[in-house]
Design a protein around this motif. Structure first.
Motif, PDB file in Angstrom:
ATOM      1  N   ASP A 180     -28.083  36.935 -38.396  1.00 50.51           N
ATOM      2  CA  ASP A 180     -27.100  37.118 -39.469  1.00 50.51           C
ATOM      3  C   ASP A 180     -27.026  38.416 -39.968  1.00 50.51           C
ATOM      4  OD1 ASP A 180     -26.484  34.448 -39.557  1.00 50.51           O
ATOM      5  OD2 ASP A 180     -27.947  34.030 -40.977  1.00 50.51           O
ATOM      6  N   THR A 197     -23.609  32.093 -27.024  1.00 48.74           N
ATOM      7  CA  THR A 197     -23.402  30.914 -28.063  1.00 48.74           C
ATOM      8  C   THR A 197     -22.759  30.110 -27.464  1.00 48.74           C
ATOM      9  OG1 THR A 197     -22.807  30.562 -30.259  1.00 48.74           O
ATOM     10  CG2 THR A 197     -21.725  32.341 -28.883  1.00 48.74           C
ATOM     11  N   GLU A 214     -19.612  27.458 -36.705  1.00 43.04           N
ATOM     12  CA  GLU A 214     -19.941  29.076 -36.930  1.00 43.04           C
ATOM     13  C   GLU A 214     -19.192  29.672 -37.610  1.00 43.04           C
ATOM     14  OE1 GLU A 214     -22.269  30.774 -35.195  1.00 43.04           O
ATOM     15  OE2 GLU A 214     -23.078  29.426 -33.771  1.00 43.04           O
ATOM     16  N   ASP A 259     -14.659  30.923 -35.739  1.00 45.75           N
ATOM     17  CA  ASP A 259     -13.907  29.937 -36.797  1.00 45.75           C
ATOM     18  C   ASP A 259     -12.773  30.596 -37.041  1.00 45.75           C
ATOM     19  OD1 ASP A 259     -13.399  28.291 -38.933  1.00 45.75           O
ATOM     20  OD2 ASP A 259     -14.841  29.446 -40.289  1.00 45.75           O
ATOM     21  N   MET A 297     -22.498  36.595 -32.446  1.00 47.85           N
ATOM     22  CA  MET A 297     -22.554  35.498 -31.731  1.00 47.85           C
ATOM     23  C   MET A 297     -22.446  36.041 -30.263  1.00 47.85           C
ATOM     24  SD  MET A 297     -19.296  33.425 -33.397  1.00 47.85           S
ATOM     25  CE  MET A 297     -19.221  32.106 -32.066  1.00 47.85           C
ATOM     26  N   GLY A 300     -20.963  28.072 -29.677  1.00 48.71           N
ATOM     27  CA  GLY A 300     -20.205  27.787 -30.659  1.00 48.71           C
ATOM     28  C   GLY A 300     -18.887  28.556 -30.428  1.00 48.71           C
ATOM     29  N   LYS A 357     -19.305  39.059 -37.490  1.00 49.34           N
ATOM     30  CA  LYS A 357     -19.643  37.685 -36.654  1.00 49.34           C
ATOM     31  C   LYS A 357     -19.508  37.834 -35.244  1.00 49.34           C
ATOM     32  CE  LYS A 357     -20.543  33.347 -36.869  1.00 49.34           C
ATOM     33  NZ  LYS A 357     -21.889  32.868 -37.275  1.00 49.34           N
TER      34      LYS A 357
END
Length: 526
Positions: free
Chosen positions: A404, A207, A267, A212, A86, A209, A82
């Protein structure tokens, strides 16, 4: 910068002509070195462990040297994927190499077992990013249609790690000392670091975001619980013990909470929408089942060769050559065929069938089985794994958008890792149970029944009747373990039939080069 985007365009155009530019070839070499680091480490350390315990003590904590590394690798894998999606693949990959090298240097300087376990966890954090980074960067640089050409290279690295690891580990420990089993990573990692830093050019990503953190924490707890259950269950603790039950409950609760959080996160660590792709979901399942069967085989084949066929520890590694060479050759052939035809569905089906047949044949081995016969059986299993190992990643990456790519690579890798953890645990429990039962049936002494891992030298010291009973017991244990592996393999074979043959992105012919434009990373060069 604009030059970075131009470099990507140049690389994609070159791949359409069938040969990547020199800069891409240099990056691929660096990626293979990094992949070798991650895969070689446990193989080398396994050989050095008796010496390490002899110097540092802490025999009761021995398993944690491996468990800490495995836990950290598994838990960090999806997070690294991730972060790369990002904030940029290059930065996250270089960071993972640095963390791995720091962990290696500290492990080599450890003064007691507690320090070694902690530093191995640091090493594992970096290793999680190494494997994901390699797969995701290859996904960025090489279109799926062209990626098959490099499958043989990746399979070769895996074979080199499995064969060379124990040999290198033993040699380093004998001549330089066990600390160099960790220090050897430093020059190799420095080369990979310099090559990637100088030659790899990918667009940086911006990004709005943020990571998470809650989802990452819940996923880490869930993965840690699963790995501990499969590691401790039936060995450290009984399967019905309160500790195992509590870990199962904690793991289930954490994963349910993770799924709830991911549906609401801006995200998510693992975007659940990637599982809407039937092919991605199927490849995750096939990867899990392949890991289950493959790592079980790699664990029990040397044990059978040493205990029943009388091979030394070094020779048992070399006796795996039929499986590993078969895997490498078939992976190369399948990759070339995929590049030339764009067709791939036949490979997971064929691989699933060969894996089941290979495991079933290995389940037929007994005390009379020759090394030639077992070598032929291993070659069949290796061919099956060769069809499956890289095709699963290829199809999974082709099933998601470029944005992704990191989480797709990390999720597929995670499923394979968890599969291997379950495979070693389940097949190990069945193996040990059969060994002890068979020894009891043949009236062997209780002390011998406690161990299912006597090497050839220790075996030779046993009375002939006990030695014969033990060899039959190991043969019975491997029969049961491989039979379970074959049954699990049938599920993977069945899942492969439901794969939908979606055209691979990228160019199989020069005139298709324009197709690669859809594959460019969604990013803003800076």
């Amino acid at each position: 910068m604009a030059t970075d985007q131009a470099a990507m365009d140049k690389g994609q155009a070159a791949s359409a002509e069938g040969k990547p530019p020199r800069s891409v070839r240099v990056v691929l070499l660096a990626l293979m070195i990094a992949m070798l680091l991650a895969m070689l480490d446990n193989m080398i350390i396994g050989t050095a462990m008796p010496t390490i315990v002899g110097e540092l003590g802490g025999m009761e904590h021995l398993s944690w040297v491996v468990t800490a590394y495995t836990l950290a690798t598994a838990a960090s894998t999806p997070i690294w994927g991730k972060i790369g999606d990002m904030y940029g693949r290059k930065g996250s990959f270089l960071t993972s190499i640095v963390i791995f090298l720091i962990g290696s240097a500290l492990s080599g300087m450890a003064q007691d077992m507690g320090q070694l376990i902690g530093f191995r966890a640091v090493q594992g954090l970096g290793a999680g990013g190494l494997m994901v980074g390699v797969m995701a960067i290859i996904g960025d640089l090489i279109p799926p249609r062209e990626r098959g050409k490099y499958q043989g290279m990746m399979a070769g690295v895996m074979a080199l790690a499995m064969i060379g690891g124990p040999l290198v580990g033993g040699s380093i420990t004998d001549h330089w000392g066990w600390r160099w089993s960790f220090y050897i990573n430093l020059p190799l990692g420095a080369v990979a670091l310099a090559m990637v830093g100088a030659v790899l050019h990918l667009p940086r990503k911006k990004t709005q975001g943020r990571i998470d953190y809650l989802g990452a924490a819940l996923l880490t707890v869930g993965i840690t619980s699963i790995v501990l259950v499969t590691t401790w269950g039936g060995t450290e603790y009984a399967w019905s013990s309160p500790v195992i039950m509590e870990l199962i409950g904690l793991g289930v609760a954490a994963l349910v909470g993770f799924l709830f959080v991911e549906t609401r996160a801006a995200e998510p660590v693992v975007p659940l929408h990637i599982f809407r792709s039937r092919n991605f979901t199927l490849m995750s399942v096939v990867g899990f089942l392949t890991g289950f069967a493959m790592f079980g085989a790699v664990l029990f084949l040397p044990l059978f060769q040493q205990s029943v066929q009388g091979a030394s520890a070094t020779n048992s590694g070399l006796l795996l050559l039929p499986m590993l060479l078969s895997m490498m050759a078939v992976s190369l052939i399948a990759g070339r065929a995929t590049t030339q035809t764009g067709k791939y569905k036949i490979f997971p089906i064929t691989g699933g069938a060969l894996m089941v047949v290979g495991l079933f044949l290995l389940a037929q081995m007994d005390t009379e089985t020759s090394r030639l016969t077992s070598g032929l059986y291993m070659a069949v299993l290796g061919a099956g794994m060769g069809f499956l190992m890289q095709i699963t990643m290829l199809v999974a990456q082709n099933s998601v958008e470029m944005k992704d790519m990191g989480v797709a690579s990390s999720t597929t890798t995670l499923f394979r890792t968890l599969g291997s953890s379950f495979g070693v645990s389940v097949m190990g429990a069945i193996f040990n149970h059969r060994v002890q039962d068979t020894m009891a049936e043949r009236g062997a002494d209780a002390a011998t029944r406690q161990s299912a891992q006597l090497d050839a030298a220790s075996l030779a010291k046993l009375p002939e009747a006990v030695r014969d009973a033990y060899q039959h017991a190991v043969a019975s244990g491997t029969h049961a373990a491989f039979l379970i592996g074959a049954l699990i393999g049938i599920l993977g074979f069945a899942a492969a039939f439901f794969v939908k043959e979606v055209p691979l992105r990228g160019a199989g012919r020069p005139e298709d080069a324009a197709d690669t434009s859809a594959d460019k990373a969604v990013a803003e060069p800076v």
